[in-house]
Design a protein around this motif. Structure first.
Motif, PDB file in Angstrom:
ATOM      1  N   ALA A 182       0.736  -0.980  -0.072  1.00  0.00           N
ATOM      2  CA  ALA A 182       0.068   0.130   0.007  1.00  0.00           C
ATOM      3  C   ALA A 182       0.906   1.182  -0.055  1.00  0.00           C
ATOM      4  CB  ALA A 182      -0.916   0.058   1.169  1.00  0.00           C
ATOM      5  N   ALA A 183       2.114   1.170   0.379  1.00  0.00           N
ATOM      6  CA  ALA A 183       2.965   2.276   0.652  1.00  0.00           C
ATOM      7  C   ALA A 183       3.808   2.583  -0.729  1.00  0.00           C
ATOM      8  CB  ALA A 183       4.159   2.340   1.652  1.00  0.00           C
ATOM      9  N   GLY A 184       3.599   1.528  -1.745  1.00  0.00           N
ATOM     10  CA  GLY A 184       4.110   1.802  -2.878  1.00  0.00           C
ATOM     11  C   GLY A 184       5.070   0.991  -3.308  1.00  0.00           C
ATOM     12  N   ALA A 185       5.735  -0.127  -2.495  1.00  0.00           N
ATOM     13  CA  ALA A 185       6.566  -1.243  -2.933  1.00  0.00           C
ATOM     14  C   ALA A 185       6.149  -1.815  -4.210  1.00  0.00           C
ATOM     15  CB  ALA A 185       6.621  -2.406  -1.940  1.00  0.00           C
ATOM     16  N   ASP A 186       7.326  -2.151  -5.118  1.00  0.00           N
ATOM     17  CA  ASP A 186       6.994  -2.734  -6.468  1.00  0.00           C
ATOM     18  C   ASP A 186       6.996  -4.272  -6.269  1.00  0.00           C
ATOM     19  OD1 ASP A 186       7.381  -0.377  -8.488  1.00  0.00           O
ATOM     20  OD2 ASP A 186       9.216  -0.213  -6.974  1.00  0.00           O
ATOM     21  N   GLU A 187       7.811  -4.882  -5.357  1.00  0.00           N
ATOM     22  CA  GLU A 187       8.052  -6.420  -5.108  1.00  0.00           C
ATOM     23  C   GLU A 187       7.790  -6.412  -3.651  1.00  0.00           C
ATOM     24  OE1 GLU A 187       7.651  -8.240  -7.985  1.00  0.00           O
ATOM     25  OE2 GLU A 187       8.341  -6.968  -9.487  1.00  0.00           O
ATOM     26  N   LEU A 188       7.388  -7.829  -3.602  1.00  0.00           N
ATOM     27  CA  LEU A 188       7.397  -8.083  -2.123  1.00  0.00           C
ATOM     28  C   LEU A 188       8.101  -9.352  -1.870  1.00  0.00           C
ATOM     29  CD1 LEU A 188       3.632  -7.715  -1.356  1.00  0.00           C
ATOM     30  CD2 LEU A 188       5.408  -6.020  -1.043  1.00  0.00           C
ATOM     31  N   LEU A 189       8.699  -9.589  -0.574  1.00  0.00           N
ATOM     32  CA  LEU A 189       9.286 -10.785  -0.290  1.00  0.00           C
ATOM     33  C   LEU A 189       9.131 -11.142   1.130  1.00  0.00           C
ATOM     34  CD1 LEU A 189      13.294 -11.061  -1.098  1.00  0.00           C
ATOM     35  CD2 LEU A 189      12.141 -11.912   1.003  1.00  0.00           C
ATOM     36  N   ASN A 190       8.570 -12.242   1.443  1.00  0.00           N
ATOM     37  CA  ASN A 190       8.063 -12.751   2.632  1.00  0.00           C
ATOM     38  C   ASN A 190       9.620 -13.730   3.298  1.00  0.00           C
ATOM     39  OD1 ASN A 190       7.542 -14.140   5.075  1.00  0.00           O
ATOM     40  ND2 ASN A 190       5.236 -14.135   4.384  1.00  0.00           N
ATOM     41  N   TYR A 191      10.359 -13.146   4.095  1.00  0.00           N
ATOM     42  CA  TYR A 191      11.550 -13.996   4.446  1.00  0.00           C
ATOM     43  C   TYR A 191      11.204 -14.795   5.385  1.00  0.00           C
ATOM     44  CZ  TYR A 191      12.089  -9.555   7.411  1.00  0.00           C
ATOM     45  OH  TYR A 191      12.012  -8.514   8.308  1.00  0.00           O
ATOM     46  N   ALA A 192      10.051 -15.075   6.150  1.00  0.00           N
ATOM     47  CA  ALA A 192       9.657 -16.272   6.869  1.00  0.00           C
ATOM     48  C   ALA A 192       9.514 -17.241   6.226  1.00  0.00           C
ATOM     49  CB  ALA A 192       8.592 -15.941   7.615  1.00  0.00           C
ATOM     50  N   GLU A 193       9.076 -17.127   4.897  1.00  0.00           N
ATOM     51  CA  GLU A 193       8.646 -18.253   4.029  1.00  0.00           C
ATOM     52  C   GLU A 193       9.670 -18.540   2.816  1.00  0.00           C
ATOM     53  OE1 GLU A 193       4.665 -17.567   2.909  1.00  0.00           O
ATOM     54  OE2 GLU A 193       3.966 -17.827   4.919  1.00  0.00           O
ATOM     55  N   GLU A 194      10.358 -17.428   2.325  1.00  0.00           N
ATOM     56  CA  GLU A 194      11.065 -17.556   1.280  1.00  0.00           C
ATOM     57  C   GLU A 194      12.647 -17.318   1.559  1.00  0.00           C
ATOM     58  OE1 GLU A 194       8.980 -15.630  -2.346  1.00  0.00           O
ATOM     59  OE2 GLU A 194       8.519 -14.246  -0.635  1.00  0.00           O
ATOM     60  N   ASP A 195      13.419 -17.876   0.647  1.00  0.00           N
ATOM     61  CA  ASP A 195      15.113 -17.804   0.870  1.00  0.00           C
ATOM     62  C   ASP A 195      15.308 -16.661   0.200  1.00  0.00           C
ATOM     63  OD1 ASP A 195      17.902 -17.972  -0.487  1.00  0.00           O
ATOM     64  OD2 ASP A 195      17.706 -19.285   1.098  1.00  0.00           O
ATOM     65  N   LEU A 196      15.764 -15.704   1.138  1.00  0.00           N
ATOM     66  CA  LEU A 196      16.019 -14.193   0.776  1.00  0.00           C
ATOM     67  C   LEU A 196      16.930 -14.187  -0.443  1.00  0.00           C
ATOM     68  CD1 LEU A 196      15.717 -11.114   1.883  1.00  0.00           C
ATOM     69  CD2 LEU A 196      17.939 -11.695   2.860  1.00  0.00           C
ATOM     70  N   ARG A 197      17.976 -14.771  -0.443  1.00  0.00           N
ATOM     71  CA  ARG A 197      18.840 -14.707  -1.462  1.00  0.00           C
ATOM     72  C   ARG A 197      18.400 -15.099  -3.040  1.00  0.00           C
ATOM     73  NH1 ARG A 197      24.784 -16.473  -0.846  1.00  0.00           N
ATOM     74  NH2 ARG A 197      25.004 -15.284  -2.664  1.00  0.00           N
ATOM     75  N   GLU A 198      17.705 -16.409  -2.754  1.00  0.00           N
ATOM     76  CA  GLU A 198      17.306 -16.785  -4.022  1.00  0.00           C
ATOM     77  C   GLU A 198      16.050 -16.016  -4.623  1.00  0.00           C
ATOM     78  OE1 GLU A 198      18.305 -19.412  -5.675  1.00  0.00           O
ATOM     79  OE2 GLU A 198      19.779 -19.436  -4.309  1.00  0.00           O
ATOM     80  N   ARG A 199      15.190 -15.731  -3.662  1.00  0.00           N
ATOM     81  CA  ARG A 199      14.251 -14.580  -4.440  1.00  0.00           C
ATOM     82  C   ARG A 199      14.739 -13.497  -4.822  1.00  0.00           C
ATOM     83  NH1 ARG A 199       9.459 -13.862  -6.687  1.00  0.00           N
ATOM     84  NH2 ARG A 199       8.218 -12.409  -5.875  1.00  0.00           N
ATOM     85  N   LEU A 200      15.857 -12.777  -4.394  1.00  0.00           N
ATOM     86  CA  LEU A 200      16.403 -11.712  -4.715  1.00  0.00           C
ATOM     87  C   LEU A 200      16.960 -11.760  -6.210  1.00  0.00           C
ATOM     88  CD1 LEU A 200      17.775  -9.806  -1.450  1.00  0.00           C
ATOM     89  CD2 LEU A 200      15.829  -9.273  -3.206  1.00  0.00           C
ATOM     90  N   LYS A 201      17.806 -12.967  -6.264  1.00  0.00           N
ATOM     91  CA  LYS A 201      18.279 -13.497  -7.445  1.00  0.00           C
ATOM     92  C   LYS A 201      17.273 -13.470  -8.617  1.00  0.00           C
ATOM     93  CE  LYS A 201      22.238 -16.243  -5.973  1.00  0.00           C
ATOM     94  NZ  LYS A 201      22.697 -17.498  -5.985  1.00  0.00           N
ATOM     95  N   ALA A 202      16.008 -14.010  -8.427  1.00  0.00           N
ATOM     96  CA  ALA A 202      14.852 -14.123  -9.244  1.00  0.00           C
ATOM     97  C   ALA A 202      14.411 -12.707  -9.568  1.00  0.00           C
ATOM     98  CB  ALA A 202      13.835 -15.067  -8.651  1.00  0.00           C
ATOM     99  N   LEU A 203      14.146 -11.791  -8.775  1.00  0.00           N
ATOM    100  CA  LEU A 203      13.456 -10.507  -8.741  1.00  0.00           C
ATOM    101  C   LEU A 203      14.670  -9.425  -9.575  1.00  0.00           C
ATOM    102  CD1 LEU A 203      11.957 -10.146  -5.280  1.00  0.00           C
ATOM    103  CD2 LEU A 203      10.835 -10.384  -7.724  1.00  0.00           C
TER     104      LEU A 203
END
Length: 325
Positions: A182-203
């Protein structure tokens, strides 16, 4: 006047509300009738003796305030009684009045009510300084915001968008990420459920992010730093996780990257004109509707300790504000 007092280091429920003498401003100070005070992470630390400053007892927590100037010292020229202002106080704002150095006080525009103004100063001031002066964030760059649903995190999301960056908001739940969206973020990443590095590589198509905004610390810092691209900048804002990370020194070398400290309070004292310019831009963005501070809950002065406890438990979305008047 009434003030919430810390008489010995301890948890929030050890604070007490008492009558104390009203302060008298020194020649370079202003006396403010406080209407509202923002609650911030340093408040949770200062009452337990874990902050870099340890005021003498008894003291009132509360690092920022919004209110009306009641009196000014003989050397103060840019403020007068009746002015609506915000103040970076460090501590002392959970009270009906405070005397504070005039350099730490700014007039606020008519577009800001006191509650919003009390939620504005520290979070937006910190994030603006971090992204503009410390990271030199450029339009078209990618910004990763950790803890994106908190006060400084949401401010960083909004300012990042205002500066033209692509913003990836990271948080620990779907509810928190919805606030960041709602504040305007383009992409979302849930680091409780997703691997931070792998998700960021994909994004980022494997290129990494340009800037990491990190108010969390702990176990997230190293994978976030490893996700920086060439010439990346990792902004050290704070350690809401309660743990200060230790990063291998070869990581900055391999990426030509920098770990950059952000100490907004010292910036205000050392570069007041730059801080003023930052706020002039922030006020313009707010008037344009590009910044929308989220105050999720307000508390009366007698329940200020509950607000601090809620923030310490990381249960707050956006900002909590103590209503003094």
């Amino acid at each position: 006047m009434k003030a919430v007092l810390c008489k010995a280091f301890g948890p929030a429920d050890s604070l007490v509300l008492e009558e104390v003498a009203s302060p008298v401003p020194k020649p370079s100070e202003v006396l403010i009738d406080i209407h509202a005070a923002g609650v911030n992470f340093p408040d949770t630390l200062i009452i337990e003796g874990k902050y870099q400053f340890k005021p003498p007892f008894p003291f009132s927590p509360g690092g920022e305030a919004a209110g009306v100037v009641a009196a000014v010292g003989d050397k103060v020229r840019h403020l007068k009684p009746g002015d609506r202002v915000i103040a970076l106080t460090g501590w002392g704002s959970f009270a009906e009045q405070i005397a504070v150095s005039a350099e730490r006080v700014l007039p606020i525009p008519a577009s800001l009510d006191f509650t919003t103004a009390a939620a504005f100063g520290m979070t937006y001031g910190t994030s603006m300084h971090a992204l503009r002066q410390r990271a030199a964030l450029q339009a078209g760059e990618t910004l990763l915001v950790l803890g994106a649903s908190g006060g400084v995190g949401l401010a960083a999301v909004e300012i990042g968008k205002a500066l033209g960056a692509r913003v990836i908001a990271a948080a620990s739940s779907a509810e928190k990420l919805a606030v960041a969206r709602a504040a305007g973020a383009d992409e979302l990443l849930n680091y409780a459920e997703e691997d931070l590095r792998e998700r960021l590589k994909a994004l980022t198509g494997g290129q990494g992010v340009d800037v990491v905004y990190d108010p969390v610390g702990g176990q997230l810092s190293e994978p976030a730093f490893r996700s920086l691209g060439w010439n990346g900048r990792h902004l050290v804002i704070g350690f809401a996780s309660g743990s200060i990370p230790a990063l291998p020194a070869n990581l900055p070398l391999l990426k030509g990257a920098a770990m950059v400290g952000v100490f907004w309070g010292a910036f205000v004292a050392r570069q007041p004109q730059d801080n003023l310019a930052n706020f002039q831009q922030l006020f313009r963005w707010h008037a344009e509707g590009r910044l929308k501070p989220l105050v999720s809950q307000t508390y009366p002065l007698e329940h200020a300790s509950e607000a601090i406890a809620r923030l310490a438990a990381r249960q707050a979305l956006g900002k909590l504000v103590v209503q003094v008047r």
